[in-house]
Design an enzyme around this catalytic site. Structure first.
Site, short mmCIF file in Angstrom:
data_model
loop_
_atom_site.label_atom_id
_atom_site.label_comp_id
_atom_site.label_asym_id
_atom_site.label_seq_id
_atom_site.Cartn_x
_atom_site.Cartn_y
_atom_site.Cartn_z
N GLU A 1 0.82 -1.20 0.00
CA GLU A 1 0.00 0.00 0.00
C GLU A 1 0.86 1.26 0.00
O GLU A 1 0.61 2.21 -0.76
CB GLU A 1 -0.92 0.02 1.23
CG GLU A 1 -1.82 -1.19 1.37
CD GLU A 1 -1.20 -2.29 2.22
OE1 GLU A 1 -0.02 -2.62 1.98
OE2 GLU A 1 -1.89 -2.80 3.12
N ASP B 1 24.15 -38.19 -2.60
CA ASP B 1 24.32 -37.22 -3.68
C ASP B 1 25.21 -36.04 -3.33
O ASP B 1 25.63 -35.31 -4.23
CB ASP B 1 22.95 -36.68 -4.12
CG ASP B 1 22.04 -37.77 -4.66
OD1 ASP B 1 22.57 -38.80 -5.13
OD2 ASP B 1 20.82 -37.59 -4.61
N CYS C 1 -0.45 0.14 7.71
CA CYS C 1 -0.84 0.55 6.35
C CYS C 1 -2.27 1.10 6.33
O CYS C 1 -2.61 1.91 5.47
CB CYS C 1 -0.71 -0.62 5.40
SG CYS C 1 1.01 -1.15 5.16
#
Length: 380
Positions: free
Chosen positions: A53, A204, A88
């Site tokens: 806003e 991995d 806001c």
């Protein structure tokens, strides 16, 4: 009104621009309109900076555009409390628009209707509920954390057509192609935490960071390591923040890892494994909204069995592996009626592969209900 849906769609698109950057705050977009002309637009900035806003109001003011009498479109109710930034709601009241259109109410108990009530008390007309489900889909983790006290969890899987994630010897690089892997990094980037298991780290040795797309921040990486067996030379332990969840008390090792920015968290054990529910609750207390899981068959199966998976991201390659490691190591149901079922939300081609995005329907319906959002297709 048809125009309300159009402009809310523009506000949602504006919120998408903040997809990787606002956590732990929600992604919010704002568009200010008068007579079909955009006066200002904005999206929430990183935590501690301006909300959507304020960004839109300031853009309009810099262009010397009068906001009095305009219509403001917001994807989430304006905050009404002093947090990292001022309320806001008060900024909107000072701007004096004629109308504010809000997609959904803020589930934060510090707001939850108070922002809308404050605007109305100031004589500003407010409409709520335009494109509410789309707004919720932008912030499922924030809403889940506020209402369920746990993050929203994606489980990412890359498999062959016959549902294998690796050969019997564990070889899995690479079943899917580059396009699918790059898309997977988008989901990593929007998450607060990327999580794997100790088995994947051993097999991995992944980095598990975001590399294939640009992002303003890296998510925290996390490892589930029940017996605290991870090698201290693993590539994930590269100095970036890592959370390691274990049931084993290894104080000397934990002290050494702390010097490499690894926080070791001891959590309860269930059936010889880390209590995943307790782990997610711990994350929620630390303002984690979304968790992206990339793990092996065993941990993926454990997440599914524990009911901790909200969405699946399945990348499927056009190949057959035959006997191999399945997507999720879990016991078969006794009947098909007991099978875990997900709802297909999206199917996209990724190079030579496809990506299926699937949602756990009961989890979504419950989240919608608690957030006061009517999901699409509802008869309510």
């Amino acid at each position: 009104m048809q125009s309300d849906r159009y402009w809310m769609g523009q506000a949602l698109a504006m919120a998408q621009t903040a997809l990787y950057s606002t956590a732990p705050n929600p992604r919010v977009g704002c568009i200010i309109v008068r007579n079909g002309q955009v006066l200002g637009s904005g999206a929430t900035q990183p935590a501690g900076q301006a909300h959507a806003e304020v960004m839109a109001i300031e853009q309009a003011r810099r262009a010397h555009r009068q906001l009095r009498g305009a219509t403001v479109y917001l994807t989430l109710e304006p905050c009404s409390h002093q947090g990292r930034t001022p309320p806001c709601m008060e900024a909107l009241i000072r701007a004096r628009p004629a109308r504010v259109v809000v997609a959904m109410l803020d589930p934060n108990p510090r707001v939850k209707g108070q922002g809308v009530a404050g605007l109305r008390a100031a004589g500003i007309e407010v409409s709520v509920g335009i494109a509410a489900e789309e707004a919720l889909a932008l912030n499922p983790g924030f809403v889940s954390r506020m209402l369920r006290r746990r993050p929203w969890v994606w489980l990412k899987l890359a498999s062959s057509l016959d549902g294998r994630i690796a050969l019997p010897n564990g070889e899995s690089r690479w079943i899917t192609g580059q396009a699918a892997r790059a898309d997977g990094h988008h989901w990593r980037a929007r998450s607060c935490v990327v999580l794997t298991g100790a088995g994947t780290v051993v097999a991995d040795d992944p980095q598990l960071n975001v590399r294939h797309i640009a992002t303003p921040r890296q998510p925290i990486r996390a490892i589930v390591d029940t017996r605290f067996e991870i090698s201290e030379q693993a590539r994930m332990l590269d100095g970036g923040p890592v959370w390691l969840f274990t049931c084993h008390d290894g104080r000397d090792k934990a002290r050494r890892l702390a010097g490499r920015n690894v926080e070791v968290i001891t959590v309860p054990e269930i059936d010889g494994r880390v209590d995943l529910q307790a782990m997610l609750e711990w994350m929620a207390e630390r303002e984690i909204n979304e968790v992206h899981v990339e793990a092996g068959s065993r941990l993926s199966g454990a997440f599914l069995q524990a009911g901790c998976v909200d969405e699946l991201l399945v990348y499927m390659a056009p190949c057959l592996l035959g006997e191999g490691i399945p997507m999720a190591g879990m016991p078969a149901p006794e009947t098909l009626d007991q099978a875990q079922r997900f709802r297909l939300m999206d199917l996209q081609r990724m190079g030579e592969d496809v990506r299926l995005r699937l949602r756990e329907p009961q989890h979504w319906q419950s989240l919608c209900r608690e957030a006061g959002v009517i999901p699409a297709g509802s008869t309510v």
